[in-house]
Design a protein around this motif. Sequence first.
Motif, PDB file in Angstrom:
ATOM      1  N   ALA A   1      -4.746   0.004  -8.794  1.00 50.06           N
ATOM      2  CA  ALA A   1      -4.296  -0.869  -7.704  1.00 50.06           C
ATOM      3  C   ALA A   1      -2.781  -0.978  -7.647  1.00 50.06           C
ATOM      4  O   ALA A   1      -2.192  -1.061  -6.569  1.00 50.06           O
ATOM      5  N   ILE A   2      -2.130  -1.007  -8.822  1.00 49.34           N
ATOM      6  CA  ILE A   2      -0.670  -1.142  -8.878  1.00 49.34           C
ATOM      7  C   ILE A   2      -0.107   0.112  -9.533  1.00 49.34           C
ATOM      8  O   ILE A   2      -0.546   0.508 -10.615  1.00 49.34           O
ATOM      9  N   GLN A   3       0.910   0.699  -8.904  1.00 52.62           N
ATOM     10  CA  GLN A   3       1.446   1.976  -9.358  1.00 52.62           C
ATOM     11  C   GLN A   3       2.879   1.868  -9.884  1.00 52.62           C
ATOM     12  O   GLN A   3       3.593   2.863  -9.927  1.00 52.62           O
ATOM     13  N   ASP A   4       3.303   0.695 -10.307  1.00 58.81           N
ATOM     14  CA  ASP A   4       4.667   0.510 -10.802  1.00 58.81           C
ATOM     15  C   ASP A   4       4.924   1.424 -12.004  1.00 58.81           C
ATOM     16  O   ASP A   4       4.094   1.526 -12.918  1.00 58.81           O
ATOM     17  N   SER A   5       6.097   2.084 -12.016  1.00 63.18           N
ATOM     18  CA  SER A   5       6.378   3.092 -13.042  1.00 63.18           C
ATOM     19  C   SER A   5       6.706   2.510 -14.405  1.00 63.18           C
ATOM     20  O   SER A   5       6.967   3.262 -15.345  1.00 63.18           O
ATOM     21  N   SER A   6       6.694   1.188 -14.538  1.00 60.05           N
ATOM     22  CA  SER A   6       6.934   0.581 -15.854  1.00 60.05           C
ATOM     23  C   SER A   6       5.643   0.191 -16.552  1.00 60.05           C
ATOM     24  O   SER A   6       5.678  -0.234 -17.716  1.00 60.05           O
ATOM     25  N   MET A   7       4.492   0.370 -15.893  1.00 59.51           N
ATOM     26  CA  MET A   7       3.238  -0.199 -16.382  1.00 59.51           C
ATOM     27  C   MET A   7       2.486   0.778 -17.281  1.00 59.51           C
ATOM     28  O   MET A   7       1.731   1.637 -16.822  1.00 59.51           O
ATOM     29  N   LEU A   8       2.696   0.628 -18.581  1.00 60.37           N
ATOM     30  CA  LEU A   8       2.047   1.508 -19.546  1.00 60.37           C
ATOM     31  C   LEU A   8       0.549   1.227 -19.662  1.00 60.37           C
ATOM     32  O   LEU A   8      -0.236   2.133 -19.935  1.00 60.37           O
ATOM     33  N   ARG A   9       0.135  -0.013 -19.486  1.00 61.39           N
ATOM     34  CA  ARG A   9      -1.287  -0.319 -19.598  1.00 61.39           C
ATOM     35  C   ARG A   9      -2.082   0.432 -18.535  1.00 61.39           C
ATOM     36  O   ARG A   9      -3.159   0.977 -18.818  1.00 61.39           O
ATOM     37  N   THR A  10      -1.549   0.477 -17.322  1.00 61.62           N
ATOM     38  CA  THR A  10      -2.210   1.234 -16.259  1.00 61.62           C
ATOM     39  C   THR A  10      -2.282   2.710 -16.614  1.00 61.62           C
ATOM     40  O   THR A  10      -3.309   3.364 -16.436  1.00 61.62           O
ATOM     41  N   LEU A  11      -1.174   3.243 -17.117  1.00 60.85           N
ATOM     42  CA  LEU A  11      -1.155   4.652 -17.510  1.00 60.85           C
ATOM     43  C   LEU A  11      -2.158   4.911 -18.625  1.00 60.85           C
ATOM     44  O   LEU A  11      -2.882   5.912 -18.600  1.00 60.85           O
ATOM     45  N   ALA A  12      -2.215   4.014 -19.603  1.00 63.91           N
ATOM     46  CA  ALA A  12      -3.112   4.216 -20.741  1.00 63.91           C
ATOM     47  C   ALA A  12      -4.572   4.219 -20.322  1.00 63.91           C
ATOM     48  O   ALA A  12      -5.416   4.861 -20.967  1.00 63.91           O
ATOM     49  N   ARG A  13      -4.897   3.503 -19.252  1.00 61.43           N
ATOM     50  CA  ARG A  13      -6.272   3.466 -18.764  1.00 61.43           C
ATOM     51  C   ARG A  13      -6.596   4.649 -17.844  1.00 61.43           C
ATOM     52  O   ARG A  13      -7.765   4.897 -17.545  1.00 61.43           O
ATOM     53  N   SER A  14      -5.592   5.355 -17.387  1.00 65.41           N
ATOM     54  CA  SER A  14      -5.798   6.432 -16.420  1.00 65.41           C
ATOM     55  C   SER A  14      -6.265   7.707 -17.114  1.00 65.41           C
ATOM     56  O   SER A  14      -5.911   7.972 -18.259  1.00 65.41           O
ATOM     57  N   THR A  15      -7.046   8.484 -16.397  1.00 68.87           N
ATOM     58  CA  THR A  15      -7.505   9.768 -16.923  1.00 68.87           C
ATOM     59  C   THR A  15      -7.049  10.945 -16.075  1.00 68.87           C
ATOM     60  O   THR A  15      -7.284  12.092 -16.440  1.00 68.87           O
ATOM     61  N   CYS A  16      -6.412  10.662 -14.938  1.00 71.88           N
ATOM     62  CA  CYS A  16      -5.915  11.740 -14.086  1.00 71.88           C
ATOM     63  C   CYS A  16      -4.797  11.211 -13.199  1.00 71.88           C
ATOM     64  O   CYS A  16      -4.583   9.996 -13.092  1.00 71.88           O
ATOM     65  N   LEU A  17      -4.085  12.151 -12.596  1.00 76.68           N
ATOM     66  CA  LEU A  17      -3.065  11.845 -11.601  1.00 76.68           C
ATOM     67  C   LEU A  17      -3.488  12.471 -10.281  1.00 76.68           C
ATOM     68  O   LEU A  17      -3.750  13.679 -10.215  1.00 76.68           O
ATOM     69  N   ILE A  18      -3.583  11.659  -9.236  1.00 79.12           N
ATOM     70  CA  ILE A  18      -3.867  12.189  -7.902  1.00 79.12           C
ATOM     71  C   ILE A  18      -2.555  12.700  -7.314  1.00 79.12           C
ATOM     72  O   ILE A  18      -1.556  11.987  -7.288  1.00 79.12           O
ATOM     73  N   VAL A  19      -2.544  13.949  -6.862  1.00 81.23           N
ATOM     74  CA  VAL A  19      -1.334  14.571  -6.320  1.00 81.23           C
ATOM     75  C   VAL A  19      -1.339  14.404  -4.800  1.00 81.23           C
ATOM     76  O   VAL A  19      -2.231  14.905  -4.110  1.00 81.23           O
ATOM     77  N   ARG A  20      -0.324  13.709  -4.293  1.00 84.56           N
ATOM     78  CA  ARG A  20      -0.199  13.489  -2.846  1.00 84.56           C
ATOM     79  C   ARG A  20       1.072  14.173  -2.367  1.00 84.56           C
ATOM     80  O   ARG A  20       2.184  13.816  -2.760  1.00 84.56           O
ATOM     81  N   GLU A  21       0.913  15.192  -1.527  1.00 86.88           N
ATOM     82  CA  GLU A  21       2.055  15.947  -1.029  1.00 86.88           C
ATOM     83  C   GLU A  21       2.896  15.090  -0.078  1.00 86.88           C
ATOM     84  O   GLU A  21       2.406  14.106   0.486  1.00 86.88           O
ATOM     85  N   PRO A  22       4.170  15.454   0.096  1.00 85.06           N
ATOM     86  CA  PRO A  22       5.021  14.690   1.018  1.00 85.06           C
ATOM     87  C   PRO A  22       4.395  14.597   2.420  1.00 85.06           C
ATOM     88  O   PRO A  22       3.875  15.583   2.944  1.00 85.06           O
ATOM     89  N   HIS A  23       4.441  13.394   2.976  1.00 81.66           N
ATOM     90  CA  HIS A  23       3.963  13.120   4.337  1.00 81.66           C
ATOM     91  C   HIS A  23       2.467  13.416   4.507  1.00 81.66           C
ATOM     92  O   HIS A  23       2.003  13.666   5.625  1.00 81.66           O
ATOM     93  N   ALA A  24       1.723  13.374   3.409  1.00 79.68           N
ATOM     94  CA  ALA A  24       0.273  13.563   3.519  1.00 79.68           C
ATOM     95  C   ALA A  24      -0.328  12.447   4.368  1.00 79.68           C
ATOM     96  O   ALA A  24       0.063  11.280   4.265  1.00 79.68           O
ATOM     97  N   ALA A  25      -1.278  12.804   5.216  1.00 75.64           N
ATOM     98  CA  ALA A  25      -1.928  11.807   6.061  1.00 75.64           C
ATOM     99  C   ALA A  25      -2.812  10.904   5.215  1.00 75.64           C
ATOM    100  O   ALA A  25      -3.147  11.219   4.062  1.00 75.64           O
ATOM    101  N   ALA A  26      -3.179   9.767   5.771  1.00 77.63           N
ATOM    102  CA  ALA A  26      -4.094   8.864   5.086  1.00 77.63           C
ATOM    103  C   ALA A  26      -5.375   9.614   4.730  1.00 77.63           C
ATOM    104  O   ALA A  26      -5.829  10.497   5.470  1.00 77.63           O
ATOM    105  N   ALA A  27      -5.934   9.274   3.577  1.00 79.95           N
ATOM    106  CA  ALA A  27      -7.140   9.951   3.096  1.00 79.95           C
ATOM    107  C   ALA A  27      -8.257   8.937   2.933  1.00 79.95           C
ATOM    108  O   ALA A  27      -8.037   7.825   2.449  1.00 79.95           O
ATOM    109  N   ASP A  28      -9.448   9.309   3.347  1.00 85.49           N
ATOM    110  CA  ASP A  28     -10.609   8.443   3.237  1.00 85.49           C
ATOM    111  C   ASP A  28     -11.384   8.748   1.963  1.00 85.49           C
ATOM    112  O   ASP A  28     -11.311   9.858   1.411  1.00 85.49           O
ATOM    113  N   ALA A  29     -12.109   7.752   1.498  1.00 86.32           N
ATOM    114  CA  ALA A  29     -12.995   7.959   0.356  1.00 86.32           C
ATOM    115  C   ALA A  29     -13.933   9.126   0.630  1.00 86.32           C
ATOM    116  O   ALA A  29     -14.369   9.337   1.766  1.00 86.32           O
TER     117      ALA A  29
END
Length: 393
Positions: free
Chosen positions: A355-383
């Motif tokens: 939910a929060i993507q702040d670059s200082s948040m290690l707890r969020t990073l530690a819980r993550s298992t992947c990085l979603i790659v979003r290209e520049p100016h990518a359109a909105a994406a639906d589930a």
Amino acid sequence: MALLPIAEAQARLLALAGRTPVDRVPLTQAIGRWAAEPVVARRTQPESDLSAMDGYAIRFADLPGPWRVIGESAAGKAFVGAAATGEAVRIFTGAPLPADTDTVLVQEEALRDGEALHLTGEGPAHRGRNTRKRGLDFAEGDVLIAAGERLTPARIALAAVAGHAELWVHRRVRVAIAATGDELVPPGAPIGPSQLPESNRILLAAQLADLPVDLVDLGILPDDLDALTAAFAAVEADLLITSGGASVGDHDLVRPALEAAGATIDFWRIALRPGKPMMAGRRGDMVVLGLPGNPVSVFVTAILFAKPMIAHLAGAAAPFPVPHLVLLGEDLPANGARTDYIRAVLVDGRAHPAAIQDSSMLRTLARSTCLIVREPHAAAADAFELVEILDIA
């Protein structure tokens, strides 16, 4: 100043240096490194036709029998001689087929009474059944591992069976790591007002642990131009990685200190989130990478730049991480002008962004298992749309 696209920054980074020199090392020291030259088979495997089952070596033309058992063939103790028409040899898995036999009758379909052997089942369906032909795996002279391929456990075993005790690899990469900032104290040390435990050096060391590196820890360096310049000028390494002080504030002194120490900056500021203020250059034969200070930015830039640079120096033919497609777990808004690497959790094949993507948040990073790659100016994406991800756990 225009932000540099990630692909261009990666290409320019690799252009800063070639490979480390080559060494010939024992197989146990080659694990996890990259082959510096093709690994060619010195022998054929298997060297002769072998049995793939326990049973009896026969001539297929002699079916349906009966046969007279004339001996035994085991791995490491082959039957000496040849089998004539109507003769069989007791054989075990991995043992060489006796001369003039071509098929194995499995023991579950055979009845033996002394030297007499009879078929009790359907028998082998074709000539060569239940055998492994000479050269089934590889033949002498075959290229088994290409230069630039990583020497995984399976490839190390392949090289051993192919007759190699040593392999040519590139020398381990000497990497110096420094954190900068007056606010930083070592992990576990008492924390004063406005201070913060330093985590980037241990983060980088952990990220580089699977690479052939020799780490030099320069410690925590102060926000002092003279001290930074002296520290950077004294480094002897293939790669210097700093964290913090890479932006444009009054206390961001890494770039001027690197330049004062004799470095030339090749590029700075990338169209990347998180990690925009990363810089790269050279000081003599040493590549320098100035990473941002926020730990998530360090993590992402290490994946995209530091680890590939080390792999390149160590001889990798394909040093960059390769994303793959999964289903998106929930809607994402349109992206801005920078490539975004969104922390997410992969559950049942679907990527759910934090939910929060702040670059200082290690707890969020530690819980993550992947990085979603979003290209520049990518359109909105639906589930349930397909998105690219990089696995990080």
